[in-house]
Design a protein around this motif. Structure first.
Motif, PDB file in Angstrom:
ATOM      1  N   GLN A 132       0.810  -1.226   0.000  1.00 22.79           N
ATOM      2  CA  GLN A 132       0.000   0.000   0.000  1.00 22.79           C
ATOM      3  C   GLN A 132       0.840   1.272   0.000  1.00 22.79           C
ATOM      4  O   GLN A 132       0.384   2.317  -0.465  1.00 22.79           O
ATOM      5  CB  GLN A 132      -0.939   0.004   1.204  1.00 22.79           C
ATOM      6  CG  GLN A 132      -1.996  -1.078   1.158  1.00 22.79           C
ATOM      7  CD  GLN A 132      -3.049  -0.910   2.228  1.00 22.79           C
ATOM      8  OE1 GLN A 132      -3.409   0.199   2.614  1.00 22.79           O
ATOM      9  NE2 GLN A 132      -3.560  -2.024   2.731  1.00 22.79           N
ATOM     10  N   ALA A 133       2.058   1.192   0.486  1.00 20.70           N
ATOM     11  CA  ALA A 133       2.897   2.389   0.590  1.00 20.70           C
ATOM     12  C   ALA A 133       3.269   2.951  -0.776  1.00 20.70           C
ATOM     13  O   ALA A 133       3.625   4.126  -0.884  1.00 20.70           O
ATOM     14  CB  ALA A 133       4.169   2.071   1.384  1.00 20.70           C
ATOM     15  N   ARG A 134       3.190   2.131  -1.829  1.00 17.94           N
ATOM     16  CA  ARG A 134       3.593   2.615  -3.153  1.00 17.94           C
ATOM     17  C   ARG A 134       2.422   3.182  -3.965  1.00 17.94           C
ATOM     18  O   ARG A 134       2.565   3.462  -5.156  1.00 17.94           O
ATOM     19  CB  ARG A 134       4.285   1.501  -3.932  1.00 17.94           C
ATOM     20  CG  ARG A 134       3.518   0.211  -4.083  1.00 17.94           C
ATOM     21  CD  ARG A 134       2.718   0.093  -5.375  1.00 17.94           C
ATOM     22  NE  ARG A 134       2.243  -1.251  -5.573  1.00 17.94           N
ATOM     23  CZ  ARG A 134       2.972  -2.194  -6.175  1.00 17.94           C
ATOM     24  NH1 ARG A 134       4.157  -1.921  -6.616  1.00 17.94           N
ATOM     25  NH2 ARG A 134       2.458  -3.404  -6.330  1.00 17.94           N
ATOM     26  N   VAL A 135       1.258   3.358  -3.338  1.00 12.71           N
ATOM     27  CA  VAL A 135       0.084   3.883  -4.035  1.00 12.71           C
ATOM     28  C   VAL A 135      -0.113   5.359  -3.694  1.00 12.71           C
ATOM     29  O   VAL A 135      -0.081   5.758  -2.532  1.00 12.71           O
ATOM     30  CB  VAL A 135      -1.185   3.085  -3.679  1.00 12.71           C
ATOM     31  CG1 VAL A 135      -2.392   3.640  -4.436  1.00 12.71           C
ATOM     32  CG2 VAL A 135      -0.988   1.608  -4.012  1.00 12.71           C
ATOM     33  N   VAL A 136      -0.321   6.167  -4.736  1.00 12.17           N
ATOM     34  CA  VAL A 136      -0.488   7.612  -4.596  1.00 12.17           C
ATOM     35  C   VAL A 136      -1.574   8.055  -5.571  1.00 12.17           C
ATOM     36  O   VAL A 136      -1.878   7.350  -6.534  1.00 12.17           O
ATOM     37  CB  VAL A 136       0.859   8.334  -4.888  1.00 12.17           C
ATOM     38  CG1 VAL A 136       1.262   8.165  -6.355  1.00 12.17           C
ATOM     39  CG2 VAL A 136       0.816   9.802  -4.501  1.00 12.17           C
ATOM     40  N   GLY A 137      -2.158   9.194  -5.333  1.00  7.03           N
ATOM     41  CA  GLY A 137      -3.123   9.748  -6.282  1.00  7.03           C
ATOM     42  C   GLY A 137      -2.466  10.799  -7.157  1.00  7.03           C
ATOM     43  O   GLY A 137      -1.671  11.606  -6.683  1.00  7.03           O
ATOM     44  N   MET A 138      -2.773  10.771  -8.451  1.00  2.00           N
ATOM     45  CA  MET A 138      -2.345  11.834  -9.372  1.00  2.00           C
ATOM     46  C   MET A 138      -3.555  12.236 -10.190  1.00  2.00           C
ATOM     47  O   MET A 138      -4.009  11.489 -11.062  1.00  2.00           O
ATOM     48  CB  MET A 138      -1.205  11.368 -10.284  1.00  2.00           C
ATOM     49  CG  MET A 138       0.114  11.166  -9.568  1.00  2.00           C
ATOM     50  SD  MET A 138       1.495  10.784 -10.695  1.00  2.00           S
ATOM     51  CE  MET A 138       1.844  12.428 -11.376  1.00  2.00           C
ATOM     52  N   HIS A 139      -4.099  13.397  -9.882  1.00  2.00           N
ATOM     53  CA  HIS A 139      -5.318  13.860 -10.545  1.00  2.00           C
ATOM     54  C   HIS A 139      -4.940  14.836 -11.654  1.00  2.00           C
ATOM     55  O   HIS A 139      -4.644  15.998 -11.408  1.00  2.00           O
ATOM     56  CB  HIS A 139      -6.240  14.513  -9.514  1.00  2.00           C
ATOM     57  CG  HIS A 139      -7.559  14.939 -10.068  1.00  2.00           C
ATOM     58  ND1 HIS A 139      -8.332  15.916  -9.490  1.00  2.00           N
ATOM     59  CD2 HIS A 139      -8.252  14.518 -11.162  1.00  2.00           C
ATOM     60  CE1 HIS A 139      -9.430  16.081 -10.196  1.00  2.00           C
ATOM     61  NE2 HIS A 139      -9.406  15.245 -11.211  1.00  2.00           N
ATOM     62  N   PHE A 140      -4.940  14.324 -12.884  1.00  2.00           N
ATOM     63  CA  PHE A 140      -4.672  15.140 -14.065  1.00  2.00           C
ATOM     64  C   PHE A 140      -5.989  15.754 -14.541  1.00  2.00           C
ATOM     65  O   PHE A 140      -7.017  15.091 -14.583  1.00  2.00           O
ATOM     66  CB  PHE A 140      -4.093  14.296 -15.195  1.00  2.00           C
ATOM     67  CG  PHE A 140      -2.707  13.775 -14.936  1.00  2.00           C
ATOM     68  CD1 PHE A 140      -1.602  14.439 -15.438  1.00  2.00           C
ATOM     69  CD2 PHE A 140      -2.514  12.604 -14.215  1.00  2.00           C
ATOM     70  CE1 PHE A 140      -0.315  13.956 -15.215  1.00  2.00           C
ATOM     71  CE2 PHE A 140      -1.238  12.111 -13.987  1.00  2.00           C
ATOM     72  CZ  PHE A 140      -0.134  12.788 -14.485  1.00  2.00           C
TER      73      PHE A 140
END
Length: 282
Positions: A132-140
């Motif tokens: 889970q630590a490698r999951v991030v949000g990127m909202h383009f």
């Protein structure tokens, strides 16, 4: 040195825009979608868009340079060699959950995985991963190749290394990254969805016409587009799904979707991408 090979999953409007943006700055992009026909359409659309952007800005990447760096495939296993994965499929948890479980199995535990979503909490998406630590949000934002900023979302378990990687990728693409904490809709869509939904209620209630609402915001506040034009650009189906997600997550009735929005989506009038929404498009 920067990232050299990125995987983009989902070849819809936003996903193809992300792929175009990254290929335009010299990154090899594996574009994955389950629909082979959609991949073919995207390759043609990206070529046309690249020519158009080149007319607007002579410093934009030549169309041939963009096309040669895009590698379309229906094989999800192609993610195995990626240095960074960006998921962009439809705003549906029932579809996102099994996809992220597969991504978690295919890519190494240290490979960052970004969810490009309009409203689903990133912490919920991360729950589909063992790492889970490698999951991030990127909202383009749409249209991706023209928007200067990316909203980067820190989930509960997102590591600092993953957060830095997302910001570095945004910078490599020539975009500013603004980091926010996790919330349904994050910052941009928590506000934007209220804005466009309330504009729809004004039309629904007969307070003003579509054109009058948009003209007021453009002439009074200097907005380049009115709220209903903006909704058409986003996609009315995407707006509806986002409102439903935020409404369900926060249990706050101020996010209840306008009945007019539902009627338009049910009729297939989903905005620019469908040729008709609040306005009609060629």
């Amino acid at each position: 040195m920067g990232f050299r090979r990125i995987a983009v999953v989902g070849a819809g409007v936003i996903g193809s825009g992300v792929a175009h943006l990254l290929a335009g700055v010299g990154i090899e992009v594996v574009l994955v979608d389950s629909d082979e026909r959609q991949l073919g359409l995207v390759m043609g659309n990206v070529a046309r868009q690249a020519r158009f952007f080149r007319l607007l800005d002579k410093t934009a990447a030549p169309p041939d340079d963009v096309a040669v760096r895009l590698h379309p495939t229906t094989n999800l296993e192609a993610l195995a060699d990626a240095e960074f994965v960006i998921e962009n499929i439809t705003e549906d948890w029932a579809l996102k959950r099994p996809l992220h479980q597969r991504i978690d199995q295919i890519v190494g535990p240290d490979v960052p995985v970004a969810a490009n979503t309009s409203a689903i909490p990133i912490t919920r998406i991360a729950s589909a991963h063992d790492a889970q630590a490698r999951v991030v949000g990127m909202h383009f934002m749409n249209p991706v190749p023209l928007m200067p900023t990316v909203e980067v979302i820190r989930a509960v378990h997102t590591s600092e290394a993953c957060l830095r990687a997302a910001c570095e990728l945004a910078g490599q693409a020539g975009r500013s990254a603004i980091v926010v904490n996790d919330s349904p809709g994050f910052v941009t869509n928590r506000v934007m969805m209220l804005f466009v939904n309330e504009a729809m209620f004004l039309v629904h209630e007969g307070v003003a016409s579509i054109q009058e609402v948009d003209r007021l915001f453009k002439s009074c506040f200097g907005h380049k587009m009115g709220p209903l034009e903006t909704a058409d650009l986003i996609g009315l189906d995407t707006v509806l799904r986002s409102l439903e997600v935020i409404h369900g997550e926060l249990e706050d009735d101020k996010y209840r979707p306008c009945p007019l929005l539902k009627k338009l989506v049910y009729a297939g009038h989903i905005g620019r991408k469908g040729g008709k929404g609040f306005y009609t498009y060629d």
